[in-house]
Design an enzyme around this catalytic site. Structure first.
Site, short mmCIF file in Angstrom:
data_model
loop_
_atom_site.label_atom_id
_atom_site.label_comp_id
_atom_site.label_asym_id
_atom_site.label_seq_id
_atom_site.Cartn_x
_atom_site.Cartn_y
_atom_site.Cartn_z
N MET A 92 0.80 -1.23 0.00
CA MET A 92 0.00 0.00 0.00
C MET A 92 0.83 1.28 0.00
O MET A 92 0.39 2.30 0.54
CB MET A 92 -0.96 -0.01 1.20
CG MET A 92 -1.95 -1.15 1.20
SD MET A 92 -2.94 -1.25 -0.31
CE MET A 92 -4.07 0.11 -0.03
N LEU A 95 4.95 3.88 -5.36
CA LEU A 95 6.37 3.75 -5.68
C LEU A 95 6.79 4.88 -6.61
O LEU A 95 6.02 5.30 -7.47
CB LEU A 95 6.62 2.40 -6.34
CG LEU A 95 6.36 1.19 -5.41
CD1 LEU A 95 6.25 -0.10 -6.20
CD2 LEU A 95 7.45 1.08 -4.34
N HIS A 111 -4.59 -5.97 -8.99
CA HIS A 111 -5.51 -4.88 -8.66
C HIS A 111 -6.94 -5.43 -8.70
O HIS A 111 -7.30 -6.15 -9.64
CB HIS A 111 -5.35 -3.74 -9.68
CG HIS A 111 -6.28 -2.61 -9.42
ND1 HIS A 111 -6.08 -1.71 -8.39
CD2 HIS A 111 -7.46 -2.26 -10.00
CE1 HIS A 111 -7.08 -0.84 -8.37
NE2 HIS A 111 -7.92 -1.16 -9.34
C1 GRF Z 1 -6.13 -7.44 -2.79
O1 GRF Z 1 -7.49 -7.21 -3.00
C2 GRF Z 1 -5.32 -6.91 -3.94
O2 GRF Z 1 -5.98 -6.99 -5.16
C3 GRF Z 1 -5.12 -5.46 -3.55
O3 GRF Z 1 -4.96 -5.48 -2.17
C4 GRF Z 1 -5.60 -6.63 -1.61
C5 GRF Z 1 -4.57 -7.37 -0.84
O4 GRF Z 1 -5.10 -8.46 -0.13
N1 GRF Z 1 -4.01 -4.89 -4.29
P1 GRF Z 1 -4.14 -9.55 0.49
O5 GRF Z 1 -3.19 -8.82 1.43
O6 GRF Z 1 -3.39 -10.21 -0.62
O7 GRF Z 1 -5.03 -10.50 1.22
#
Ligand code: GRF
Length: 213
Positions: A92, A95, A111
């Site tokens: 999160m 970059l 995504h």
């Molecule tokens: C997922 O929904 C992914 O698509 C998004 O963030 C979430 C991460 O979930 N980028 P996790 O940590 O893999 O359970």
């Protein structure tokens, strides 16, 4: 043939990372995990990675004055792990263009929408508000612009009457866990390449579209 080494970057629960761990445990899967790196010391995914016996690292972004300084430490750890491909899995932090360009065509992301629809956050709420009847997830090579870049694969799920963002998120997540390992397999086995900023696959593979329904 030598396996492709992955560095997986997480910030949270790491369920997509777990899907990659499980895929990599299959003997003929063409990739293996060299490092799991989190920017958050409390990320639940770190425990999952340790339980699987994987090398883990924490680079807490709050300890750095600049994004560049934070990324320099991450880059050193990723390089030292010998990773060929960096997989963002719920990472999160935005970059910088420099980091993204250093890893051009070797940095991938998952995504939770069918890009180019709904880049950014709150994708499930926005899909419901827009009234789309198909939603899903996308694995793509990362470019400097957020949630943008050559698409490796997509998985679609139906939007059902009575869906809430949470219900839809759960349905998409099941698809994510299928799609991410399938896309990593495609890249690690050399069956997908970027050409003129589009992912071209071998004709016998013919793209990657998963419809779990
Ligand atoms: C997922 O929904 C992914 O698509 C998004 O963030 C979430 C991460 O979930 N980028 P996790 O940590 O893999 O359970």
């Amino acid at each position: 043939m030598a396996k492709t080494k992955l560095a997986i970057l997480i910030s949270g629960r790491g369920s997509n990372m777990q899907a990659l761990i499980e895929a990599c445990s299959i003997p003929d899967f063409p990739a293996e995990i060299a490092l799991v790196l989190s920017n958050r010391p409390d990320a639940g995914g770190l425990d999952r990675a340790k339980a699987a016996g994987l090398p883990t690292a924490v680079v807490d972004h709050t300890g750095y004055e600049t994004r560049e300084a934070f990324e320099a430490v991450m880059s050193d750890l990723i390089e030292a792990s010998g990773a060929d491909i960096v997989c963002l899995a719920g990472f999160m932090r935005l970059l910088t263009a420099d980091f993204v360009n250093d890893w051009r065509d070797r940095l991938i992301n998952i995504h939770p929408s069918l890009l180019p629809s709904f880049p950014g956050l709150h994708t499930h709420e926005r899909a419901l508000e827009a009234g789309v009847k198909l939603h899903g997830c996308t694995v793509h090579f990362v470019r400097a612009e957020m949630d943008n870049g050559p698409i490796i694969g997509q998985a679609a799920v139906p939007v059902l009457s009575g869906d809430t963002p949470e219900l839809l998120a759960q349905r998409v997540l099941v698809a994510e866990h299928q799609l991410y390992p399938a896309c990593v397999k495609l890249i690690a086995s050399g069956k997908a390449r970027v050409s003129r900023d589009i992912v071209r696959t071998e004709s016998k593979v013919d793209g990657l579209l998963i419809n779990p329904a």
